[in-house]
Design a protein around this motif. Structure first.
Motif, mmCIF file in Angstrom:
data_model
loop_
_atom_site.group_PDB
_atom_site.id
_atom_site.type_symbol
_atom_site.label_atom_id
_atom_site.label_comp_id
_atom_site.label_asym_id
_atom_site.label_seq_id
_atom_site.Cartn_x
_atom_site.Cartn_y
_atom_site.Cartn_z
ATOM 1 N N ARG A 255 0.832 -1.207 0.000
ATOM 2 C CA ARG A 255 0.000 0.000 0.000
ATOM 3 C C ARG A 255 0.866 1.257 0.000
ATOM 4 O O ARG A 255 0.583 2.215 -0.718
ATOM 5 C CB ARG A 255 -0.924 -0.016 1.225
ATOM 6 N N THR B 35 1.031 4.052 -2.938
ATOM 7 C CA THR B 35 0.662 5.427 -2.586
ATOM 8 C C THR B 35 1.771 6.398 -2.927
ATOM 9 O O THR B 35 1.524 7.518 -3.415
ATOM 10 C CB THR B 35 0.324 5.518 -1.088
ATOM 11 N N MET C 77 -8.122 1.012 -0.743
ATOM 12 C CA MET C 77 -7.418 2.230 -1.122
ATOM 13 C C MET C 77 -8.357 3.219 -1.801
ATOM 14 O O MET C 77 -8.315 4.426 -1.542
ATOM 15 C CB MET C 77 -6.234 1.888 -2.028
ATOM 16 N N ASP D 233 -7.709 7.145 -2.465
ATOM 17 C CA ASP D 233 -6.603 6.981 -3.404
ATOM 18 C C ASP D 233 -7.166 6.349 -4.677
ATOM 19 O O ASP D 233 -7.523 5.169 -4.681
ATOM 20 C CB ASP D 233 -5.524 6.080 -2.790
#
Length: 282
Positions: free
Chosen positions: A26, A30, A47, A52
């Motif tokens: 993750r 990101t 996410m 995101d």
């Protein structure tokens, strides 16, 4: 995909990077330190729901979790009632799926609870099984095949492969029989690059077909990039894994069925709600 040069028209260089756990994955996505990655199917939803705007390109893995045991009486997940199970997963998708399955079995069939014994990781669980300090374990491929191979090579405890979680799931949830477990995710920098995403999805689907049709060569390729995985257990894992690439758009009904079931007990695993339409690619 690297070896075939499938993405040469879109990138000067394509590299392979191995990640260790979902938290690391993750962060890498990101921070845009990786562009595309294999992912458990709940992570893109999580996410996306956290703001995101990643894109799920496909689902390719529909069966990858196996029960391995040294107990002659244990072959199915129902046989685990009242027994101890080594668990190298905690907040990951396999843990959520297993807990959902076992809780439903307990409620419907009145089975005794399974006693979980959490381990640091899969290697820790394998070590406990090989030394006879554990009797039952849930493992993802290729680690299930690796455990059985090591036990045979080193004349360790008599171990056998039990039921796959996919089979148990199909029996328990016939109306949601297909279990979309993993696919390919694009980070938010590339989520709107439709041409590239379609190229990646096509290249991956072709690579998956090649792997299933050329098991020996595919296993040797895996070993070359991940030397700690011997060829023989990788071959067995490829043969046993249901590897069938479908676009995320095509697999959306199965994904939403899974997300809906997971959300009933573990809404935090997908970010609290079904993800937006924009998640499903390519």
């Amino acid at each position: 995909m690297i070896e075939s040069g499938a993405l040469n028209d879109y990138a000067d260089e394509v590299t392979f990077r191995l990640w260790q756990n979902n938290d690391q994955l993750r962060v890498l996505l990101t921070k845009h330190e990786i562009d595309y990655s294999a992912t458990p199917s709940n992570l893109p939803a999580l996410m996306s729901n956290r703001g995101d705007p990643v894109k799920l390109l496909n689902i390719s893995v529909w069966g990858i979790l196996w029960l391995v045991s040294s107990d002659p009486a244990v072959h199915s997940f129902k046989d685990l009632a009242g027994k101890e199970l080594l668990m190298p997963f905690q907040r990951d998708l396999p843990a959520v799926l297993l807990d959902t399955l076992l809780n439903t079995q307990q409620e419907k069939d009145g089975l005794a609870p399974v006693k979980f014994r959490h381990t640091r990781d899969a290697q820790d669980a394998i070590a406990l099984m090989l030394t006879g300090k554990g009797e039952n374990v849930l493992l993802v491929e290729p680690t299930a095949s690796l455990l059985l191979w090591r036990a045979q090579q080193h004349q360790g405890p008599a171990l056998h492969r039990g039921q796959s979680l996919e089979t148990a799931w199909r029996e328990q949830f016939p109306d949601r029989a297909e279990l979309p477990q993993a696919g390919i995710i694009a980070n938010s920098r590339f989520s709107d690059n439709n041409e590239l995403n379609q190229a990646v999805e096509r290249a991956y689907a072709e690579s998956a077909r090649w792997c299933k049709n050329h098991v020996q060569s595919c296993a040797e390729l895996v070993h070359r990039h991940i030397p700690q995985l011997p060829v023989e257990p990788v071959k067995e894992a490829i043969e046993l894994t249901r590897l069938e690439s479908r676009s995320a758009t095509e697999a959306r009904p199965q994904l939403e069925a899974l997300y809906g079931l997971v959300a009933e007990r573990y809404p935090e695993a997908i970010g609290g709600q079904l993800p937006a339409d924009s998640l499903y690619g390519p």
